[in-house]
Design an enzyme around this catalytic site. Sequence first.
Site, PDB file in Angstrom:
ATOM      1  N   HIS A 143     -10.089   5.454   9.296  1.00 21.75           N
ATOM      2  CA  HIS A 143      -9.142   4.106   8.744  1.00 21.75           C
ATOM      3  C   HIS A 143      -7.763   4.224   9.312  1.00 21.75           C
ATOM      4  O   HIS A 143      -7.195   3.311   9.522  1.00 21.75           O
ATOM      5  CB  HIS A 143      -9.575   4.095   7.336  1.00 21.75           C
ATOM      6  CG  HIS A 143      -9.178   2.487   6.991  1.00 21.75           C
ATOM      7  ND1 HIS A 143      -9.684   1.468   7.390  1.00 21.75           N
ATOM      8  CD2 HIS A 143      -7.996   2.116   6.204  1.00 21.75           C
ATOM      9  CE1 HIS A 143      -9.133   0.387   6.729  1.00 21.75           C
ATOM     10  NE2 HIS A 143      -8.197   0.757   6.078  1.00 21.75           N
ATOM     11  N   PHE A 157       0.967  -1.155  -0.169  1.00 21.36           N
ATOM     12  CA  PHE A 157       0.066  -0.220   0.039  1.00 21.36           C
ATOM     13  C   PHE A 157       0.799   1.382  -0.005  1.00 21.36           C
ATOM     14  O   PHE A 157       1.956   1.305   0.956  1.00 21.36           O
ATOM     15  CB  PHE A 157      -0.627  -0.015   1.178  1.00 21.36           C
ATOM     16  CG  PHE A 157      -2.079   0.655   1.254  1.00 21.36           C
ATOM     17  CD1 PHE A 157      -3.440  -0.081   0.891  1.00 21.36           C
ATOM     18  CD2 PHE A 157      -2.076   2.271   1.247  1.00 21.36           C
ATOM     19  CE1 PHE A 157      -4.541   0.714   0.801  1.00 21.36           C
ATOM     20  CE2 PHE A 157      -3.405   2.624   1.128  1.00 21.36           C
ATOM     21  CZ  PHE A 157      -4.469   2.085   0.861  1.00 21.36           C
TER      22      PHE A 157
HETATM   23  N1  INI Z   1      -2.228   0.282   4.439  1.00 20.90           N
HETATM   24  C1  INI Z   1      -1.265   0.857   4.443  1.00 20.90           C
HETATM   25  O1  INI Z   1      -0.128   0.280   4.661  1.00 20.90           O
HETATM   26  N2  INI Z   1      -1.081   2.252   4.439  1.00 20.90           N
HETATM   27  C2  INI Z   1      -2.257   3.079   4.497  1.00 20.90           C
HETATM   28  O2  INI Z   1      -1.899   4.377   4.352  1.00 20.90           O
HETATM   29  C3  INI Z   1      -3.499   2.435   4.410  1.00 20.90           C
HETATM   30  N3  INI Z   1      -4.620   3.034   4.184  1.00 20.90           N
HETATM   31  O3  INI Z   1      -4.618   4.328   4.466  1.00 20.90           O
HETATM   32  O4  INI Z   1      -5.784   2.614   4.229  1.00 20.90           O
HETATM   33  C4  INI Z   1      -3.546   0.920   4.380  1.00 20.90           C
HETATM   34  N4  INI Z   1      -4.670   0.354   4.488  1.00 20.90           N
HETATM   35  C5  INI Z   1      -4.601  -1.263   3.916  1.00 20.90           C
HETATM   36  C6  INI Z   1      -4.467  -2.049   5.291  1.00 20.90           C
HETATM   37  O5  INI Z   1      -3.201  -1.959   5.921  1.00 20.90           O
HETATM   38  C7  INI Z   1      -4.979  -3.488   4.890  1.00 20.90           C
HETATM   39  O6  INI Z   1      -4.123  -3.790   4.006  1.00 20.90           O
HETATM   40  C8  INI Z   1      -6.441  -3.723   4.770  1.00 20.90           C
HETATM   41  O7  INI Z   1      -7.172  -2.944   5.775  1.00 20.90           O
HETATM   42  C9  INI Z   1      -6.558  -5.121   4.562  1.00 20.90           C
HETATM   43  O8  INI Z   1      -6.569  -5.620   5.693  1.00 20.90           O
END
Ligand code: INI
Length: 156
Positions: free
Chosen positions: A91, A25
């Site tokens: 989130h 991500f």
């Molecule tokens: N994951 C990140 O590494 N950075 C982010 O900024 C982020 N945001 O903002 O949503 C993020 N979300 C995904 C999360 O880590 C999980 O992969 C997802 O919720 C599935 O479990």
Amino acid sequence: MGSSKVVNAGLISKGKKFGIVVSRFNEFISSKLLEGAIDTLVKHGTTESDISAVWVPGSFEVPMIAKKMVNSGKYNAVICLGAIIRGETPHFDFVASEAAKGIAQVAMNGDVPCIFGIITTDNLEQALDRAGTKSGNKGRDAAQTAIEMCNLYAEV
Ligand code: INI
């Protein structure tokens, strides 16, 4: 005091093995953190073949793989990398807090250090600043911390 033992670990990483968990991500940022971490490990003496990096979907998943890497006994330290950037909703807070809590739990339950190299920022600019521009590269800092900590684990 003359007779006190003061431990101050060095930063030579020759012969040490490192596991890296990196979140996909915000890949543009996390790939820069990964590059910085690998370059720092190599500059301090690690052979590239002694570094294993695993991509996970997001920072929330980082502690899950970090736990497996720590428990595998294959590494002298595990480095966690990722970028959590605040959005419009709460989130961010859940992901950031679970990632930090999870990594701390892995670190405290494991026999090798597990380093928190996940950046948490209010916006993209702050993230870019920490991924190789104005404020350095937090992947490099995490790698240096990992080297110092695994040398400390060998001493204390
Ligand atoms: N994951 C990140 O590494 N950075 C982010 O900024 C982020 N945001 O903002 O949503 C993020 N979300 C995904 C999360 O880590 C999980 O992969 C997802 O919720 C599935 O479990």
